[in-house]
Design a protein around this motif. Structure first.
Motif, mmCIF file in Angstrom:
data_model
loop_
_atom_site.group_PDB
_atom_site.id
_atom_site.type_symbol
_atom_site.label_atom_id
_atom_site.label_comp_id
_atom_site.label_asym_id
_atom_site.label_seq_id
_atom_site.Cartn_x
_atom_site.Cartn_y
_atom_site.Cartn_z
ATOM 1 N N ALA A 135 0.911 -1.182 -0.056
ATOM 2 C CA ALA A 135 -0.038 0.019 -0.015
ATOM 3 C C ALA A 135 0.894 1.338 -0.115
ATOM 4 O O ALA A 135 0.319 2.283 -0.380
ATOM 5 C CB ALA A 135 -0.940 0.035 1.273
ATOM 6 N N GLU A 136 2.067 1.159 0.359
ATOM 7 C CA GLU A 136 3.042 2.380 0.062
ATOM 8 C C GLU A 136 3.241 2.891 -1.386
ATOM 9 O O GLU A 136 3.681 4.056 -1.396
ATOM 10 C CB GLU A 136 4.204 1.856 0.963
ATOM 11 C CG GLU A 136 4.080 1.778 2.354
ATOM 12 C CD GLU A 136 5.598 1.438 2.938
ATOM 13 O OE1 GLU A 136 6.906 1.420 2.330
ATOM 14 O OE2 GLU A 136 5.625 1.290 4.197
ATOM 15 N N HIS A 137 2.963 1.776 -2.332
ATOM 16 C CA HIS A 137 3.222 2.305 -3.657
ATOM 17 C C HIS A 137 1.966 3.320 -4.153
ATOM 18 O O HIS A 137 0.751 2.820 -3.804
ATOM 19 C CB HIS A 137 3.635 1.130 -4.517
ATOM 20 C CG HIS A 137 4.622 0.040 -4.347
ATOM 21 N ND1 HIS A 137 5.900 0.856 -4.171
ATOM 22 C CD2 HIS A 137 4.847 -1.144 -3.988
ATOM 23 C CE1 HIS A 137 6.778 -0.295 -3.875
ATOM 24 N NE2 HIS A 137 6.155 -1.217 -3.772
ATOM 25 N N ASP A 138 2.314 4.212 -4.778
ATOM 26 C CA ASP A 138 1.357 5.132 -5.450
ATOM 27 C C ASP A 138 1.061 4.497 -6.575
ATOM 28 O O ASP A 138 0.033 4.513 -7.261
ATOM 29 C CB ASP A 138 2.069 6.480 -5.604
ATOM 30 C CG ASP A 138 2.353 7.071 -4.140
ATOM 31 O OD1 ASP A 138 1.540 7.489 -3.675
ATOM 32 O OD2 ASP A 138 3.445 7.112 -4.067
ATOM 33 N N VAL A 139 2.158 3.976 -7.345
ATOM 34 C CA VAL A 139 1.917 3.597 -8.925
ATOM 35 C C VAL A 139 2.619 2.073 -8.903
ATOM 36 O O VAL A 139 3.722 1.733 -8.423
ATOM 37 C CB VAL A 139 2.915 4.616 -9.905
ATOM 38 C CG1 VAL A 139 2.528 4.012 -11.309
ATOM 39 C CG2 VAL A 139 2.199 5.796 -9.711
ATOM 40 N N VAL A 140 1.902 1.263 -9.710
ATOM 41 C CA VAL A 140 2.520 -0.165 -10.036
ATOM 42 C C VAL A 140 2.453 -0.306 -11.349
ATOM 43 O O VAL A 140 1.471 -0.167 -12.015
ATOM 44 C CB VAL A 140 1.754 -1.103 -9.226
ATOM 45 C CG1 VAL A 140 1.983 -2.551 -9.577
ATOM 46 C CG2 VAL A 140 1.870 -1.142 -7.597
ATOM 47 N N ILE A 141 3.459 -0.489 -11.901
ATOM 48 C CA ILE A 141 3.813 -0.834 -13.280
ATOM 49 C C ILE A 141 4.135 -2.105 -13.794
ATOM 50 O O ILE A 141 5.176 -2.817 -13.200
ATOM 51 C CB ILE A 141 4.799 0.113 -13.865
ATOM 52 C CG1 ILE A 141 4.407 1.374 -13.989
ATOM 53 C CG2 ILE A 141 4.818 -0.174 -15.539
ATOM 54 C CD1 ILE A 141 5.598 2.418 -14.349
ATOM 55 N N ALA A 142 3.323 -3.113 -14.367
ATOM 56 C CA ALA A 142 3.344 -4.184 -14.797
ATOM 57 C C ALA A 142 3.660 -4.372 -16.229
ATOM 58 O O ALA A 142 3.450 -3.512 -17.106
ATOM 59 C CB ALA A 142 1.941 -5.036 -14.533
ATOM 60 N N PHE A 143 4.563 -5.252 -16.777
ATOM 61 C CA PHE A 143 5.336 -5.221 -17.945
ATOM 62 C C PHE A 143 4.478 -6.495 -18.762
ATOM 63 O O PHE A 143 5.131 -7.043 -19.706
ATOM 64 C CB PHE A 143 6.727 -5.562 -17.919
ATOM 65 C CG PHE A 143 7.281 -4.445 -17.404
ATOM 66 C CD1 PHE A 143 7.768 -3.281 -17.961
ATOM 67 C CD2 PHE A 143 7.592 -4.138 -15.975
ATOM 68 C CE1 PHE A 143 8.187 -1.975 -17.759
ATOM 69 C CE2 PHE A 143 8.294 -2.984 -15.506
ATOM 70 C CZ PHE A 143 8.353 -1.964 -16.258
ATOM 71 N N GLU A 144 3.214 -6.799 -18.628
ATOM 72 C CA GLU A 144 2.421 -7.874 -19.248
ATOM 73 C C GLU A 144 1.090 -7.727 -19.079
ATOM 74 O O GLU A 144 0.799 -7.599 -17.857
ATOM 75 C CB GLU A 144 3.241 -9.150 -19.311
ATOM 76 C CG GLU A 144 2.685 -10.435 -20.400
ATOM 77 C CD GLU A 144 3.615 -11.394 -20.303
ATOM 78 O OE1 GLU A 144 2.712 -12.410 -20.412
ATOM 79 O OE2 GLU A 144 4.755 -11.568 -19.695
ATOM 80 N N GLU A 145 0.269 -8.160 -19.854
ATOM 81 C CA GLU A 145 -1.210 -7.810 -19.442
ATOM 82 C C GLU A 145 -1.524 -8.773 -18.407
ATOM 83 O O GLU A 145 -2.302 -8.619 -17.651
ATOM 84 C CB GLU A 145 -2.082 -8.146 -20.810
ATOM 85 C CG GLU A 145 -3.542 -7.713 -20.644
ATOM 86 C CD GLU A 145 -4.398 -7.627 -21.905
ATOM 87 O OE1 GLU A 145 -5.682 -7.703 -21.848
ATOM 88 O OE2 GLU A 145 -3.740 -7.859 -23.054
#
Length: 231
Positions: A135-145
């Protein structure tokens, strides 16, 4: 026999081009916290971890797979490790004899293990991380659908934290090979600089992602997805 690294100094952190952030993005420390996620936390998410970290952004990396799967001598013979096994131990295992060492140098896997060991101790599995940490992350970037879907599903089944804060989940579709990971690492950094400049991320993030996709699609095929979650 490979030389023992038990008494060797820590591996140097890989250098990456930091890019030139827009003036409005110059903040110390970075305003946002980023999580970058691939399947095994060894190629795509680790490249982004290095690139974003070297640029001064707060970032952690993860995998969503059940195990860390590395390319072996054939598609039917992957090298498999559990999450939490140190990158250094993987390196030693893959270079245990000259034949294996030569093969895994050629296919690039040893270099990935060295890179990982220079940045953190071991691959981390997203689903196993405590909710308070996630929950500390503001943004999560995933590299595959499918990884984007796995992150969203995990966030939806977790018990809400006390703060119940927004998490912006983005998919930056990337082929799982070192060359594409390197290219998209820089693209990821460009996107993060724009997110850093937002005044109200909940309101602005969808427009930033949409505009970024349209702009970047003019010269590189990138599939972007976006979902606002809360935890």
């Amino acid at each position: 026999m490979p030389a023992s690294s038990s008494s060797a100094p820590p591996l140097p952190r890989p250098a990456t081009p930091p890019g030139i952030p827009p003036p409005e993005a110059h903040r110390m420390p970075s305003k946002l916290s980023y999580g970058v996620v691939c399947s095994s936390n060894i190629n795509r998410s680790m490249e982004a971890h290095v690139v974003l970290g070297n640029a001064g952004l707060r970032v952690e990396s993860y995998g969503t797979g059940t195990q860390v799967r590395l390319p072996g001598r054939s598609a039917m013979e992957p090298r498999i490790y559990r999450f939490g096994i140190p990158y250094e131990d993987m390196y030693k295992s893959l270079s245990a004899n000259p034949e294996d060492e030569a093969f895994f140098v050629r296919n690039g896997v040893l270099q990935l293990c060295r890179r990982g060991a220079a940045v953190k101790k071991a691959p981390q599995r997203w689903q196993d991380m405590p909710s308070e940490f996630v929950a500390e992350h503001d943004v999560v970037i995933a590299f595959e659908e499918r990884i984007f879907d796995a992150v969203i599903e995990d966030l939806q089944i977790r018990e809400p934290t006390e703060n119940f804060a927004p998490i912006h989940v983005i998919c930056l579709d990337t082929k799982d090979n070192p060359l594409e990971a390197q290219k998209q690492g820089q693209v990821c950094l460009e996107l993060c600089w724009r997110l850093e400049a937002a005044q109200d991320l909940v309101t602005e993030a969808p427009e930033i992602v949409d505009a970024f996709e349209k702009e970047r699609m003019s010269h590189t095929p990138i599939k972007l997805l976006y979902q606002l979650c809360y935890l």
